[in-house]
Design a protein around this motif. Structure first.
Motif, short mmCIF file in Angstrom:
data_model
loop_
_atom_site.label_atom_id
_atom_site.label_comp_id
_atom_site.label_asym_id
_atom_site.label_seq_id
_atom_site.Cartn_x
_atom_site.Cartn_y
_atom_site.Cartn_z
N ARG A 14 0.83 -1.21 0.00
CA ARG A 14 0.00 0.00 0.00
C ARG A 14 0.86 1.26 0.00
O ARG A 14 0.51 2.26 -0.61
N LYS B 15 1.00 4.10 -3.05
CA LYS B 15 0.92 5.54 -2.78
C LYS B 15 2.10 6.28 -3.41
O LYS B 15 1.98 7.46 -3.73
N LYS C 87 -8.88 -10.50 7.51
CA LYS C 87 -8.56 -9.09 7.20
C LYS C 87 -7.11 -8.92 6.77
O LYS C 87 -6.74 -7.89 6.20
N GLN D 135 -8.14 -7.51 -0.89
CA GLN D 135 -9.15 -6.75 -0.16
C GLN D 135 -9.73 -5.71 -1.11
O GLN D 135 -9.09 -5.29 -2.08
N SER D 136 -10.92 -5.24 -0.79
CA SER D 136 -11.52 -4.19 -1.60
C SER D 136 -10.65 -2.95 -1.63
O SER D 136 -10.54 -2.28 -2.68
N SER D 137 -9.99 -2.65 -0.52
CA SER D 137 -9.13 -1.46 -0.47
C SER D 137 -7.93 -1.60 -1.42
O SER D 137 -7.50 -0.61 -2.02
N LEU D 138 -7.40 -2.83 -1.56
CA LEU D 138 -6.31 -3.03 -2.50
C LEU D 138 -6.79 -2.84 -3.94
O LEU D 138 -6.11 -2.21 -4.76
N ASP E 118 -9.19 -0.96 -4.88
CA ASP E 118 -9.35 0.50 -5.05
C ASP E 118 -8.02 1.14 -5.41
O ASP E 118 -7.94 1.96 -6.33
N ALA E 119 -6.98 0.78 -4.67
CA ALA E 119 -5.66 1.39 -4.89
C ALA E 119 -5.10 1.00 -6.25
O ALA E 119 -4.52 1.83 -6.95
N GLN F 244 -6.57 3.02 -9.05
CA GLN F 244 -6.07 4.38 -9.19
C GLN F 244 -4.93 4.49 -10.20
O GLN F 244 -4.68 5.57 -10.75
N HIS G 263 -16.75 -5.99 -6.21
CA HIS G 263 -16.15 -4.69 -6.51
C HIS G 263 -16.72 -4.14 -7.82
O HIS G 263 -16.88 -4.87 -8.79
#
Length: 213
Positions: A97, A101, A127, A132-135, A137-138, A141, A169
């Protein structure tokens, strides 16, 4: 913002400062690797670099980057790369992550591999699984329309988890019609025996288009 930062506990502020410095250095490294706009093939959790080294050898026109958290793995991966003098291949020690960034705007994700990640089999540890959904998302991007994500695991519950995360997703869509892009038999993969694979594509317009019809 400055008042909020000042109110943070000292230990937390030190952590954030160190994290910001790691991200800054990663961005500098990525810019040094690729100074002009390019598309990139990424392996998350590259281990000793077996797969990505073979991939880069067979795809000399592709910029390939492998990321792992373990220093010894990265060192061994770099040895494989240097032995073959692969100028298109790079291995970096980084938390994924933080790495994402640090991603420079002039680079675009073309393909990502996640191969045999730690399954974290206990339900309370789900978790910690990489998908994961957050990954997603990233990754979205830095992706383009049609960017492919390839996931392979020998753990049935982890595979089901990955299927569920991607299926829920909005921007990533599982594609059964796309063949696995590159096979490279290895001792690790052969040792595991049975495994399952999936490919998903990044298509953020698909949901909106289906709703409008």
């Amino acid at each position: 913002m400055s008042e909020m930062a000042a109110s943070l506990p000292e230990g937390q502020q030190r952590f954030l400062d160190r994290q910001a410095e790691r991200i800054r250095r990663l961005r500098e490294t990525l810019v040094e690797i690729a100074r002009v706009p390019e598309t990139v093939t990424l392996e998350i959790g590259c281990g000793h670099g077996h797969y990505l080294t073979a991939y880069a050898l067979q795809h000399p026109d592709k910029r390939c980057i492998g990321v792992d958290l373990v220093t010894k793995r990265i060192l061994k991966a770099c040895q494989k790369r240097d032995k073959r003098n692969l100028q298109n291949l790079h291995f970096l020690k980084a938390e994924i992550r933080e790495f994402l960034k640090a991603w420079p705007e002039h680079l675009t994700l073309e393909r990502v591999f996640i191969l045999f990640p730690d399954p974290w089999p206990k339900k309370r540890h789900a978790k910690n699984r990489i998908l994961q959904s957050s990954l997603l998302d990233a990754l979205g991007q830095i992706a383009k329309e049609g960017t492919q994500l390839h996931f392979r695991t020998d753990h049935p519950e982890n595979f089901a988890w990955g299927m569920e995360v991607i299926a829920s997703h909005a921007d990533w869509h599982i594609r059964d019609d796309i063949e696995w892009p590159f096979e490279n038999p290895s001792f690790f993969q052969d040792l595991l025996g049975d495994y399952q694979s999936l490919t998903a594509c990044f298509s953020p317009l698909e949901t909106g288009e289906s709703e409008s019809q």
